[in-house]
Design an enzyme around this catalytic site. Structure first.
Site, PDB file in Angstrom:
ATOM      1  N   HIS A 240     -85.029   7.770 -29.893  1.00 22.38           N
ATOM      2  CA  HIS A 240     -84.468   7.409 -28.588  1.00 22.38           C
ATOM      3  C   HIS A 240     -85.381   8.089 -27.566  1.00 22.38           C
ATOM      4  CE1 HIS A 240     -80.914   5.697 -30.381  1.00 22.38           C
ATOM      5  NE2 HIS A 240     -80.712   6.795 -31.081  1.00 22.38           N
ATOM      6  N   GLU A 268     -83.757   4.149 -34.925  1.00 21.38           N
ATOM      7  CA  GLU A 268     -82.880   3.824 -33.785  1.00 21.38           C
ATOM      8  C   GLU A 268     -83.703   3.666 -32.505  1.00 21.38           C
ATOM      9  OE1 GLU A 268     -79.555   6.574 -33.491  1.00 21.38           O
ATOM     10  OE2 GLU A 268     -79.346   6.694 -35.660  1.00 21.38           O
ATOM     11  N   ASP A 270     -85.337   3.015 -29.118  1.00 20.45           N
ATOM     12  CA  ASP A 270     -85.186   2.414 -27.793  1.00 20.45           C
ATOM     13  C   ASP A 270     -86.027   3.237 -26.822  1.00 20.45           C
ATOM     14  OD1 ASP A 270     -83.367   4.640 -27.464  1.00 20.45           O
ATOM     15  OD2 ASP A 270     -81.659   3.330 -27.832  1.00 20.45           O
TER      16      ASP A 270
HETATM   17  O1  G3I Z   1     -63.973   1.085 -30.757  1.00 19.52           O
HETATM   18  C1  G3I Z   1     -63.458   1.799 -29.613  1.00 19.52           C
HETATM   19  C2  G3I Z   1     -62.581   0.905 -28.833  1.00 19.52           C
HETATM   20  O2  G3I Z   1     -61.456   0.579 -29.598  1.00 19.52           O
HETATM   21  C3  G3I Z   1     -62.191   1.621 -27.533  1.00 19.52           C
HETATM   22  O3  G3I Z   1     -61.438   0.762 -26.727  1.00 19.52           O
HETATM   23  C4  G3I Z   1     -63.438   2.057 -26.779  1.00 19.52           C
HETATM   24  C5  G3I Z   1     -63.094   2.836 -25.518  1.00 19.52           C
HETATM   25  O4  G3I Z   1     -64.128   3.729 -25.170  1.00 19.52           O
HETATM   26  O5  G3I Z   1     -64.193   2.880 -27.600  1.00 19.52           O
HETATM   27  C6  G3I Z   1     -64.628   2.225 -28.766  1.00 19.52           C
HETATM   28  O6  G3I Z   1     -65.376   3.114 -29.527  1.00 19.52           O
HETATM   29  C7  G3I Z   1     -66.649   3.420 -29.043  1.00 19.52           C
HETATM   30  C8  G3I Z   1     -67.657   2.991 -30.092  1.00 19.52           C
HETATM   31  O7  G3I Z   1     -68.940   3.427 -29.729  1.00 19.52           O
HETATM   32  C9  G3I Z   1     -67.696   1.488 -30.288  1.00 19.52           C
HETATM   33  O8  G3I Z   1     -68.068   0.861 -29.117  1.00 19.52           O
HETATM   34  C10 G3I Z   1     -66.714   4.924 -28.834  1.00 19.52           C
HETATM   35  O9  G3I Z   1     -65.889   5.284 -27.740  1.00 19.52           O
HETATM   36  C11 G3I Z   1     -68.136   5.367 -28.582  1.00 19.52           C
HETATM   37  O10 G3I Z   1     -68.175   6.788 -28.602  1.00 19.52           O
HETATM   38  C12 G3I Z   1     -69.037   4.841 -29.674  1.00 19.52           C
HETATM   39  O11 G3I Z   1     -70.342   5.239 -29.360  1.00 19.52           O
HETATM   40  C13 G3I Z   1     -71.311   5.122 -30.391  1.00 19.52           C
HETATM   41  C14 G3I Z   1     -71.820   6.513 -30.742  1.00 19.52           C
HETATM   42  O12 G3I Z   1     -72.903   6.416 -31.658  1.00 19.52           O
HETATM   43  C15 G3I Z   1     -70.732   7.349 -31.425  1.00 19.52           C
HETATM   44  O13 G3I Z   1     -70.398   6.818 -32.664  1.00 19.52           O
HETATM   45  C16 G3I Z   1     -72.424   4.237 -29.878  1.00 19.52           C
HETATM   46  O14 G3I Z   1     -71.939   2.893 -29.760  1.00 19.52           O
HETATM   47  C17 G3I Z   1     -73.601   4.264 -30.841  1.00 19.52           C
HETATM   48  O15 G3I Z   1     -74.699   3.606 -30.278  1.00 19.52           O
HETATM   49  C18 G3I Z   1     -73.994   5.705 -31.121  1.00 19.52           C
HETATM   50  O16 G3I Z   1     -75.026   5.687 -32.064  1.00 19.52           O
HETATM   51  C19 G3I Z   1     -75.648   6.956 -32.339  1.00 19.52           C
HETATM   52  C20 G3I Z   1     -76.044   6.942 -33.806  1.00 19.52           C
HETATM   53  O17 G3I Z   1     -74.916   6.672 -34.609  1.00 19.52           O
HETATM   54  C21 G3I Z   1     -76.689   8.272 -34.204  1.00 19.52           C
HETATM   55  N1  G3I Z   1     -77.807   8.566 -33.336  1.00 19.52           N
HETATM   56  C22 G3I Z   1     -77.526   8.550 -31.913  1.00 19.52           C
HETATM   57  C23 G3I Z   1     -76.912   7.214 -31.509  1.00 19.52           C
HETATM   58  C24 G3I Z   1     -76.642   7.170 -30.018  1.00 19.52           C
HETATM   59  O18 G3I Z   1     -75.676   8.100 -29.666  1.00 19.52           O
END
Ligand code: G3I
Length: 356
Positions: A240, A268, A270
């Site tokens: 990233h 990952e 970007d």
């Molecule tokens: O699914 C719920 C939904 O039900 C709810 O309404 C909404 C409200 O905020 O949240 C949704 O969950 C979110 C989820 O993504 C799906 O969209 C979480 O809040 C959010 O924290 C989550 O973020 C993800 C993050 O990892 C945490 O798991 C990001 O999409 C994802 O891009 C990010 O990916 C990580 C890699 O796994 C590891 N490396 C870093 C990378 C970026 O942080």
């Protein structure tokens, strides 16, 4: 033939009424490429992947078509994480991840699993788990082996542990380290290997491109695994990065990973452009060109490592509107090779150039 198609794709001024995807910034010649004209993964010398969101896969036909057309490797952005698969102690929910397995199998895509163990995105029941160290060990093992067994033969490879280290190379505090001690990481790899001996197992982290302390710590971990015969096959570098990252930083990370002798996954990728977190930032042609140059440099540097170590490059989602970056930094950004309408940006062409 491929070269001819690319030439037509990049320089022709003919516009097809059937066009589906095209380059998306104003300074570039904007010939449109039909889906049949070219495909990223077909033009690249190693696998090209994207992470994907399941709701977009289900609800956005254009998104799904770009994934199918352009990439030959897929990672679930969230659907295989602990909280997604194992929301309650005695409940596994497979539907979203299985949807992706089905898509991958029907379309001949490699599926990379992300992630068996992480300090984040845990369900509340894990954070509140009150068992002793044996109960914690059983819970860790049960989760890893249930998940790996469920996807055995369907998922090629796993990020077994994600982000174990801090940027200064120390071990990151987590519920896992607290309850199981720092060497739990080795057991994660052993448990995964027991459940699917054919799966390729990766250690995944970020920051290789800016922290030599973190690289050193990861190198020591890999050496210790090799000495102790702990199964590990690859190193995942998230990448990233910002569009101001230097060539030297890119090379330092990729050359370090290649020197481990393991498979190397840029897992990952970007390239963000809003270093100053400007609200309402417009993506200018100059930014697009500089971002494209960084994508080209990453791919070119990666393309120089031994072929046998090139597991591939995966971007973290598909189009700019799908990216996690804006919500993370609290400001707009445009970090991916496709714009919000899934038009190819200059970065897309630069990736192909870097792979030549
Ligand atoms: O699914 C719920 C939904 O039900 C709810 O309404 C909404 C409200 O905020 O949240 C949704 O969950 C979110 C989820 O993504 C799906 O969209 C979480 O809040 C959010 O924290 C989550 O973020 C993800 C993050 O990892 C945490 O798991 C990001 O999409 C994802 O891009 C990010 O990916 C990580 C890699 O796994 C590891 N490396 C870093 C990378 C970026 O942080």
């Amino acid at each position: 033939m491929i070269y001819f198609l690319m030439t037509v794709c990049f320089f022709s001024t003919a516009v097809s009424a059937m066009a589906f995807v095209s380059f998306g910034t104003s300074s570039f010649p904007r010939p449109q490429c039909t889906v049949a004209d070219s495909s990223l993964y077909q033009l690249m010398p190693f696998p090209m992947g994207a992470s994907v969101g399941i709701s977009r896969m289900k609800n956005n036909a254009r998104y799904t078509e770009v994934v199918r057309k352009e990439f030959n490797s897929i990672t679930a952005e969230n659907a295989m994480k602990f909280r997604a698969l194992h929301p309650a102690e005695n409940t596994y929910q497979w539907a979203d991840a299985d949807f992706l397995v089905d898509f991958a199998q029907k379309n001949g895509k490699r599926l990379h699993g992300h992630t068996l163990n992480w300090y984040q995105y845990l369900p509340a029941w894990v954070n509140n788990f009150s068992g002793d160290s044996i109960a914690w060990e059983n819970m860790l093992k049960d989760h890893i082996q249930t998940v790996v067994t469920h996807f055995k033969g369907k998922v090629t490879s796993w990020d077994v542990v994600n982000e174990y280290f801090n940027d200064d190379g120390t071990i990151r505090p987590s519920v896992w380290v607290k309850n199981l001690g720092p060497d739990y990481i080795a057991r994660c790899f052993q448990y995964a290997h027991e459940a699917d001996p054919a799966a390729l197992l990766f250690y995944n982290d970020y920051g290789h491109e800016y922290s030599s302390a973190k690289r050193t710590a990861i190198g020591k971990l890999i050496n210790s695994f090799k000495e102790r015969k702990i199964p590990i096959h690859g190193i995942g570098m998230q990448f990233h990065m910002t569009y101001t990252l230097t060539d030297a930083n890119i090379s330092a990370a990729i050359d370090f990973a290649a020197a481990t002798g393991l498979k190397v996954h840029i897992s990952e990728l970007d390239v963000r452009v809003n270093n100053n977190k400007v609200q309402g930032l417009t993506f200018t042609d100059a930014m697009a060109a500089q971002q494209a140059d960084r994508y080209r440099q990453v791919v070119k540097t990666y393309n120089a490592i031994p072929k046998s170590q090139q597991f591939g490059i995966t971007t973290w989602n598909v189009g700019d509107a799908d990216s996690w970056v804006p919500s993370w930094q609290g400001a707009p950004d445009y970090p991916l090779p496709f714009d919000a309408n899934y038009l190819r940006k200059p970065a897309y062409k630069a990736i192909i150039e870097g792979g030549k």
